[in-house]
Design a protein around this motif. Structure first.
Motif, PDB file in Angstrom:
ATOM      1  N   SER A   1       0.849  -1.192   0.000  1.00 17.05           N
ATOM      2  CA  SER A   1       0.000   0.000   0.000  1.00 17.05           C
ATOM      3  C   SER A   1       0.885   1.243   0.000  1.00 17.05           C
ATOM      4  O   SER A   1       1.724   1.420   0.887  1.00 17.05           O
ATOM      5  CB  SER A   1      -0.889   0.006   1.243  1.00 17.05           C
ATOM      6  N   LEU A   2       0.675   2.114  -0.989  1.00 21.40           N
ATOM      7  CA  LEU A   2       1.447   3.342  -1.056  1.00 21.40           C
ATOM      8  C   LEU A   2       1.104   4.267   0.110  1.00 21.40           C
ATOM      9  O   LEU A   2       1.993   4.903   0.682  1.00 21.40           O
ATOM     10  CB  LEU A   2       1.210   4.049  -2.392  1.00 21.40           C
ATOM     11  N   SER A   3      -0.171   4.317   0.511  1.00 24.62           N
ATOM     12  CA  SER A   3      -0.546   5.197   1.621  1.00 24.62           C
ATOM     13  C   SER A   3       0.027   4.700   2.945  1.00 24.62           C
ATOM     14  O   SER A   3       0.519   5.501   3.751  1.00 24.62           O
ATOM     15  CB  SER A   3      -2.063   5.363   1.720  1.00 24.62           C
ATOM     16  N   ALA A   4       0.007   3.401   3.184  1.00 29.08           N
ATOM     17  CA  ALA A   4       0.593   2.857   4.415  1.00 29.08           C
ATOM     18  C   ALA A   4       2.109   3.047   4.406  1.00 29.08           C
ATOM     19  O   ALA A   4       2.697   3.450   5.418  1.00 29.08           O
ATOM     20  CB  ALA A   4       0.253   1.383   4.580  1.00 29.08           C
ATOM     21  N   GLY A   5       2.728   2.785   3.266  1.00 30.53           N
ATOM     22  CA  GLY A   5       4.166   3.002   3.147  1.00 30.53           C
ATOM     23  C   GLY A   5       4.538   4.460   3.335  1.00 30.53           C
ATOM     24  O   GLY A   5       5.516   4.783   4.000  1.00 30.53           O
ATOM     25  N   GLY A   6       3.731   5.344   2.781  1.00 34.03           N
ATOM     26  CA  GLY A   6       3.966   6.781   2.933  1.00 34.03           C
ATOM     27  C   GLY A   6       3.791   7.241   4.368  1.00 34.03           C
ATOM     28  O   GLY A   6       4.544   8.094   4.853  1.00 34.03           O
ATOM     29  N   MET A   7       2.795   6.692   5.050  1.00 32.53           N
ATOM     30  CA  MET A   7       2.573   7.053   6.458  1.00 32.53           C
ATOM     31  C   MET A   7       3.748   6.599   7.315  1.00 32.53           C
ATOM     32  O   MET A   7       4.244   7.358   8.158  1.00 32.53           O
ATOM     33  CB  MET A   7       1.278   6.420   6.971  1.00 32.53           C
ATOM     34  N   MET A   8       4.194   5.374   7.091  1.00 37.25           N
ATOM     35  CA  MET A   8       5.355   4.870   7.828  1.00 37.25           C
ATOM     36  C   MET A   8       6.580   5.746   7.557  1.00 37.25           C
ATOM     37  O   MET A   8       7.322   6.102   8.475  1.00 37.25           O
ATOM     38  CB  MET A   8       5.661   3.423   7.414  1.00 37.25           C
ATOM     39  N   ALA A   9       6.782   6.087   6.301  1.00 31.66           N
ATOM     40  CA  ALA A   9       7.930   6.909   5.918  1.00 31.66           C
ATOM     41  C   ALA A   9       7.829   8.311   6.522  1.00 31.66           C
ATOM     42  O   ALA A   9       8.831   8.866   6.962  1.00 31.66           O
ATOM     43  CB  ALA A   9       8.030   6.995   4.405  1.00 31.66           C
ATOM     44  N   GLY A  10       6.641   8.870   6.532  1.00 30.58           N
ATOM     45  CA  GLY A  10       6.450  10.211   7.100  1.00 30.58           C
ATOM     46  C   GLY A  10       6.781  10.268   8.581  1.00 30.58           C
ATOM     47  O   GLY A  10       7.461  11.190   9.044  1.00 30.58           O
ATOM     48  N   ILE A  11       6.302   9.283   9.317  1.00 31.61           N
ATOM     49  CA  ILE A  11       6.591   9.222  10.756  1.00 31.61           C
ATOM     50  C   ILE A  11       8.087   9.026  10.980  1.00 31.61           C
ATOM     51  O   ILE A  11       8.709   9.719  11.801  1.00 31.61           O
ATOM     52  CB  ILE A  11       5.775   8.107  11.430  1.00 31.61           C
ATOM     53  N   ASN A  12       8.667   8.106  10.230  1.00 30.62           N
ATOM     54  CA  ASN A  12      10.104   7.855  10.343  1.00 30.62           C
ATOM     55  C   ASN A  12      10.915   9.113  10.007  1.00 30.62           C
ATOM     56  O   ASN A  12      11.899   9.429  10.683  1.00 30.62           O
ATOM     57  CB  ASN A  12      10.511   6.702   9.429  1.00 30.62           C
ATOM     58  N   THR A  13      10.511   9.824   8.967  1.00 33.64           N
ATOM     59  CA  THR A  13      11.224  11.022   8.552  1.00 33.64           C
ATOM     60  C   THR A  13      11.142  12.117   9.614  1.00 33.64           C
ATOM     61  O   THR A  13      12.145  12.770   9.914  1.00 33.64           O
ATOM     62  CB  THR A  13      10.683  11.536   7.209  1.00 33.64           C
ATOM     63  N   ALA A  14       9.971  12.312  10.188  1.00 33.87           N
ATOM     64  CA  ALA A  14       9.827  13.340  11.227  1.00 33.87           C
ATOM     65  C   ALA A  14      10.711  13.027  12.441  1.00 33.87           C
ATOM     66  O   ALA A  14      11.417  13.906  12.952  1.00 33.87           O
ATOM     67  CB  ALA A  14       8.365  13.453  11.653  1.00 33.87           C
ATOM     68  N   LEU A  15      10.693  11.782  12.875  1.00 32.43           N
ATOM     69  CA  LEU A  15      11.532  11.389  14.015  1.00 32.43           C
ATOM     70  C   LEU A  15      13.016  11.484  13.663  1.00 32.43           C
ATOM     71  O   LEU A  15      13.827  11.972  14.456  1.00 32.43           O
ATOM     72  CB  LEU A  15      11.196   9.969  14.462  1.00 32.43           C
ATOM     73  N   GLY A  16      13.369  11.027  12.482  1.00 35.77           N
ATOM     74  CA  GLY A  16      14.763  11.080  12.038  1.00 35.77           C
ATOM     75  C   GLY A  16      15.261  12.506  11.887  1.00 35.77           C
ATOM     76  O   GLY A  16      16.395  12.819  12.240  1.00 35.77           O
ATOM     77  N   PHE A  17      14.416  13.388  11.379  1.00 36.67           N
ATOM     78  CA  PHE A  17      14.785  14.794  11.200  1.00 36.67           C
ATOM     79  C   PHE A  17      15.106  15.435  12.543  1.00 36.67           C
ATOM     80  O   PHE A  17      16.165  16.060  12.708  1.00 36.67           O
ATOM     81  CB  PHE A  17      13.643  15.552  10.513  1.00 36.67           C
ATOM     82  N   LEU A  18      14.228  15.278  13.491  1.00 33.76           N
ATOM     83  CA  LEU A  18      14.458  15.874  14.811  1.00 33.76           C
ATOM     84  C   LEU A  18      15.690  15.276  15.482  1.00 33.76           C
ATOM     85  O   LEU A  18      16.510  16.004  16.049  1.00 33.76           O
ATOM     86  CB  LEU A  18      13.222  15.693  15.696  1.00 33.76           C
ATOM     87  N   SER A  19      15.827  13.978  15.404  1.00 35.92           N
ATOM     88  CA  SER A  19      16.986  13.311  16.013  1.00 35.92           C
ATOM     89  C   SER A  19      18.288  13.772  15.384  1.00 35.92           C
ATOM     90  O   SER A  19      19.254  14.079  16.079  1.00 35.92           O
ATOM     91  CB  SER A  19      16.878  11.788  15.875  1.00 35.92           C
ATOM     92  N   TYR A  20      18.323  13.826  14.067  1.00 41.37           N
ATOM     93  CA  TYR A  20      19.533  14.231  13.356  1.00 41.37           C
ATOM     94  C   TYR A  20      19.894  15.679  13.659  1.00 41.37           C
ATOM     95  O   TYR A  20      21.063  16.009  13.880  1.00 41.37           O
ATOM     96  CB  TYR A  20      19.355  14.028  11.855  1.00 41.37           C
ATOM     97  N   LEU A  21      18.906  16.551  13.664  1.00 38.45           N
ATOM     98  CA  LEU A  21      19.158  17.964  13.924  1.00 38.45           C
ATOM     99  C   LEU A  21      19.727  18.166  15.328  1.00 38.45           C
ATOM    100  O   LEU A  21      20.715  18.879  15.513  1.00 38.45           O
ATOM    101  CB  LEU A  21      17.871  18.777  13.737  1.00 38.45           C
ATOM    102  N   ILE A  22      19.151  17.520  16.303  1.00 39.45           N
ATOM    103  CA  ILE A  22      19.659  17.605  17.679  1.00 39.45           C
ATOM    104  C   ILE A  22      21.065  17.019  17.746  1.00 39.45           C
ATOM    105  O   ILE A  22      21.977  17.622  18.338  1.00 39.45           O
ATOM    106  CB  ILE A  22      18.704  16.896  18.656  1.00 39.45           C
ATOM    107  N   TYR A  23      21.272  15.871  17.131  1.00 45.86           N
ATOM    108  CA  TYR A  23      22.574  15.213  17.111  1.00 45.86           C
ATOM    109  C   TYR A  23      23.650  16.127  16.509  1.00 45.86           C
ATOM    110  O   TYR A  23      24.731  16.288  17.069  1.00 45.86           O
ATOM    111  CB  TYR A  23      22.452  13.927  16.285  1.00 45.86           C
ATOM    112  N   GLU A  24      23.357  16.751  15.377  1.00 48.12           N
ATOM    113  CA  GLU A  24      24.305  17.650  14.724  1.00 48.12           C
ATOM    114  C   GLU A  24      24.630  18.855  15.600  1.00 48.12           C
ATOM    115  O   GLU A  24      25.778  19.271  15.683  1.00 48.12           O
ATOM    116  CB  GLU A  24      23.742  18.139  13.383  1.00 48.12           C
TER     117      GLU A  24
END
Length: 68
Positions: free
Chosen positions: A32-55
């Motif tokens: 499912s593209l929508s389920a895959g997109g939702m998973m990716a969106g959540i992962n991206t938001a968490l990864g973005f915040l984590s990476y920014l803080i880490y940097e």
């Protein structure tokens, strides 16, 4: 030292790459593209915040830097 703007741009570019690849993986895993997109969106938001803080944390650490 790296500027906050540079850290922000690096985080955005890295997460766009991650969003694309995670959407593909999510689609393959779920069919499912929508389920895959939702998973990716959540992962991206968490990864973005984590990476920014880490940097920003590492930008403030002097260890391992050469001073001219």
């Amino acid at each position: 030292m790296e500027t906050r703007g540079r850290s922000l741009v690096k985080a955005i570019v890295w997460n766009v790459i991650g969003l694309i690849s995670m959407t593909a993986v999510g689609f393959i895993a779920t069919g499912s593209l929508s389920a895959g997109g939702m998973m990716a969106g959540i992962n991206t938001a968490l990864g973005f915040l984590s990476y920014l803080i880490y940097e920003r944390v590492w930008a403030g650490i002097r260890w391992g830097r050469h001073h001219a």
